[in-house]
Design a protein around this motif. Structure first.
Motif, mmCIF file in Angstrom:
data_model
loop_
_atom_site.group_PDB
_atom_site.id
_atom_site.type_symbol
_atom_site.label_atom_id
_atom_site.label_comp_id
_atom_site.label_asym_id
_atom_site.label_seq_id
_atom_site.Cartn_x
_atom_site.Cartn_y
_atom_site.Cartn_z
ATOM 1 N N GLN A 205 74.532 39.049 -34.960
ATOM 2 C CA GLN A 205 73.736 39.677 -35.830
ATOM 3 C C GLN A 205 72.854 38.457 -36.288
ATOM 4 O O GLN A 205 71.611 38.700 -36.835
ATOM 5 N N ALA A 233 73.392 46.384 -36.967
ATOM 6 C CA ALA A 233 73.660 45.166 -36.267
ATOM 7 C C ALA A 233 74.591 44.391 -37.727
ATOM 8 O O ALA A 233 75.539 43.664 -37.490
ATOM 9 N N GLU A 237 78.525 43.223 -37.456
ATOM 10 C CA GLU A 237 79.114 41.975 -38.132
ATOM 11 C C GLU A 237 79.984 42.113 -38.970
ATOM 12 O O GLU A 237 81.259 41.389 -38.733
#
Length: 247
Positions: A205, A233, A237
């Motif tokens: 990310q 994203a 993460e």
């Protein structure tokens, strides 16, 4: 810009892509994320036309033309660009000579004249300054003796100079320190506009902190299993990939 429909592809006898559907419009930046072995780099390489991969089904329409019918060099002339995860050294080929040959090939394909030496020198100088690469590197053989970060900056220099319609970045952020990462991201952000599109393939990310995508797609076992905005994203993460795999 590009429409991928039910794309299936093998390397040797192993199926890697198992039915990819993806549309990227002009002006958009899309990110492909996923665990190792999910098919991210295969997707990038199939679009670019690397011959090791065989497409068994599906279509890839690029600006109303069937991309899969074209040779790799014709795809490049049409405006498809791939920045490699592991850029190759080309002993005996000066970087500036390579760039001029590539730029002239695209110009001739588009019905324009080749650059004069003076025109190209000026264009190259502008691009070198824009991506903050050492001007001495363009005088050397391509990627020979370059650090990892210099190789990646050289890929961004190529993208900036050639100005493709579709730029694909295959894990260009891998192995970069934070300063090099920012330079790569700045290069992409300066490149992006309403007339082109970008596909970013990444594990992490952190690159997307600097290149904010319009859409994020998660690739698992050769299929896109989830799509969303930039927040996806961040979720990956925080949680990893197990939750999208269904494990």
């Amino acid at each position: 810009m590009i429409n991928i429909n039910n794309l299936q592809a093998n390397i040797e006898e192993t199926q890697i892509l198992k039915g990819i559907d993806l549309e990227i419009k002009a002006g958009e930046v899309h990110a492909i994320m996923g665990p190792n072995g999910s098919g991210k780099s295969t997707l990038a390489n199939v679009i670019a036309g690397r011959p090791e991969y065989s497409v068994t089904e599906g279509s890839v329409t690029f600006q109303d033309k069937e991309l899969l019918d074209m040779e790799p060099e014709d795809r490049a002339r049409e405006g498809v660009f791939l920045a490699f995860q592991y850029p190759t050294e080309l002993p005996g080929v000066r970087a500036w000579q390579f760039l001029k040959a590539a730029a002239d090939s695209i110009r001739v394909h588009n019905g324009e004249e080749e650059y004069s030496a003076r025109e190209f020198d000026q264009k190259l100088k502008e691009c070198v300054e824009q991506v903050a690469i050492n001007p001495e590197l363009v005088k050397r053989n391509i990627n020979e003796g370059f650090s990892g970060g210099e190789k990646k900056r050289n890929e961004i220099l190529q993208m900036t100079l050639l100005n493709p319609k579709l730029a694909i970045l295959d894990e260009t952020d891998s192995g970069l320190d934070i300063d090099a990462l920012k330079i790569v991201a700045d290069g992409v952000n300066n490149f992006r506009n309403k007339a082109n599109a970008v596909l970013v393939v990444t594990h992490y990310q952190r690159l997307l902190n600097y290149i904010v995508p319009d859409k994020v797609h998660v690739l698992v076992d050769g299929k896109i299993v989830q799509s969303g905005g930039p927040e996806l994203a961040l979720e990956l993460e925080a949680k990893g990939y197990d939750w999208v795999k269904g494990d």
